[in-house]
Write an enzyme that holds these catalytic residues in place. Sequence first.
Site, short mmCIF file in Angstrom:
data_model
loop_
_atom_site.label_atom_id
_atom_site.label_comp_id
_atom_site.label_asym_id
_atom_site.label_seq_id
_atom_site.Cartn_x
_atom_site.Cartn_y
_atom_site.Cartn_z
N CYS A 12 4.40 -21.25 -125.51
CA CYS A 12 4.13 -20.04 -126.27
C CYS A 12 4.58 -20.14 -127.72
O CYS A 12 5.28 -21.07 -128.11
CB CYS A 12 4.87 -18.85 -125.64
SG CYS A 12 4.49 -18.59 -123.92
N GLY A 38 -0.58 -21.43 -127.80
CA GLY A 38 -1.01 -20.70 -126.61
C GLY A 38 -2.27 -19.92 -126.88
O GLY A 38 -2.37 -19.22 -127.89
N ASN A 113 9.58 -18.01 -125.48
CA ASN A 113 8.91 -19.31 -125.50
C ASN A 113 9.78 -20.29 -124.74
O ASN A 113 10.99 -20.37 -124.98
CB ASN A 113 8.72 -19.78 -126.94
CG ASN A 113 8.31 -21.23 -127.03
OD1 ASN A 113 7.56 -21.73 -126.21
ND2 ASN A 113 8.83 -21.94 -128.03
N GLY A 114 9.19 -21.04 -123.81
CA GLY A 114 9.96 -22.04 -123.07
C GLY A 114 9.88 -21.83 -121.58
O GLY A 114 8.98 -21.18 -121.07
#
Length: 484
Positions: A12, A38, A113-114
Amino acid sequence: MFAETKSLNEECGVFGIWGDPSASQLTYFGLHSLQHRGQEGAGIVSCDKGKLMVHRNLGLISEVFKNVADLKRLSGDRAIGHVRYSTSGQNSIENVQPFLYHFYDLDIAICHNGNLVNAKSLRRNLEEDGAIFHSTSDTEVLIHLIRRSQKGTLIDKIKESLNLVKGGFTYVLMTEEKMFSAVDANSLRPLVIGKLPNGAYVMASETCAIDTIGAEFVRNINAGELAIIDVDGLTIEKYTEDTTISIAAMEYIYFARPDSNIAGVNVHTARKTMGKRLAVESPMVNADIVIGVPNSSLSAASGFAEESGIPYEMGLIKNQYVGRTFIQPTQELRELGAKMKLSAVKGVVQGKIVVMVDDSIVRGTTSKRIVTLLKEAGAKEVHVRIASPPLMYPSFYGIDISKSAELIAARMTIPQICESIGADSLSFLSQEGLIESIGLKFDMPYSGLCMDSFNGDYPAGLYDYEEDYLNNMTEIQKENLRGG
């Protein structure tokens, strides 16, 4: 066969802005710059006079906000936004971020994100304690931890919760009074802060997003740090002292945009240096031309050509207007769709000995298709050079390769891969070559890079994934770990 166009997807991109009357519009432009991170969903939450409002949906940012009224409705001088690729949770509207929660004492929005490697066990414990989840995304776990914290202030609740989640992550959270952003204890995923000329603060996954809206770079948010922005300005605090810098090498190799800087290193420059180093380690003396695979391999290909003295040519063209969701019901149509995305330039490659430079080989299907394309276009020989080491181990920190069976380098030797993709020769950049090409200077393992996909060293641990990973290791992976 040959339906795949690119084999890696990062999870993301996140963006936030505080203190600008056009916050939502600027967030839209920032997310547009992060669209490469993304393409499955996007959303924005704004805050106006203490009220948080959200618009999110499946699709590209331009599709989600194709109705201008949806963006205008998100008024206020602060906003956070998100573009999503699903590594955790299915691709459904429930999983599109930012998430917005209305509690009796607090409204809070969050995007992430991640990937959390202990989300499954945390979620199970939370559900046993009565928590109700509305999505299958691991992002929701942090909110439940914050709400259950017994600490006195929201900042302390967030800090305690950040110490409970493990993996590679960046978070951006917003309440009516503050905006928070945090980076994991290994800084696996990047996050930067910028400032607009009017004093508004900006935070984003990559520097390209703050450049796009005309903000000036202020600083990176480093491992284990929590940034807090409110009416008093910017404050940076540590939520943990137990940190090790391990920036994901794949950000430099593939994910980040070439005009971004990560930890002070320009991505294009790093990729070009990788290509130069590759030309030294695996030279081609009798080749006619060097070509790169669009788009992320063009920098490395130009470096290879420059170092080797072999002319750099545009031998492959990518159609920028074919969507990533191009799906057709029959094999024949799928192959035709794949050819629409990438085509070889016959007038350039015909009768030539070609060096094809790419950034990685994941499953092998893309490389096989491109070699076939070049040979069908009349290339005499195709020699493949990869500007990274073999991707031999799955990634669990936010990249969608979490099974050893997906990785061709975990199942085959380099000569076997070469034969499988139909190349005349195949070489990869060495691990040392990669580390030195990127050129980080941290006094840390691998100079501050996370090399997990290449050497099986997972700096943030594996937690929920460990048993399955160990049970499914291939003989090639085990041999590599033994130093064979």
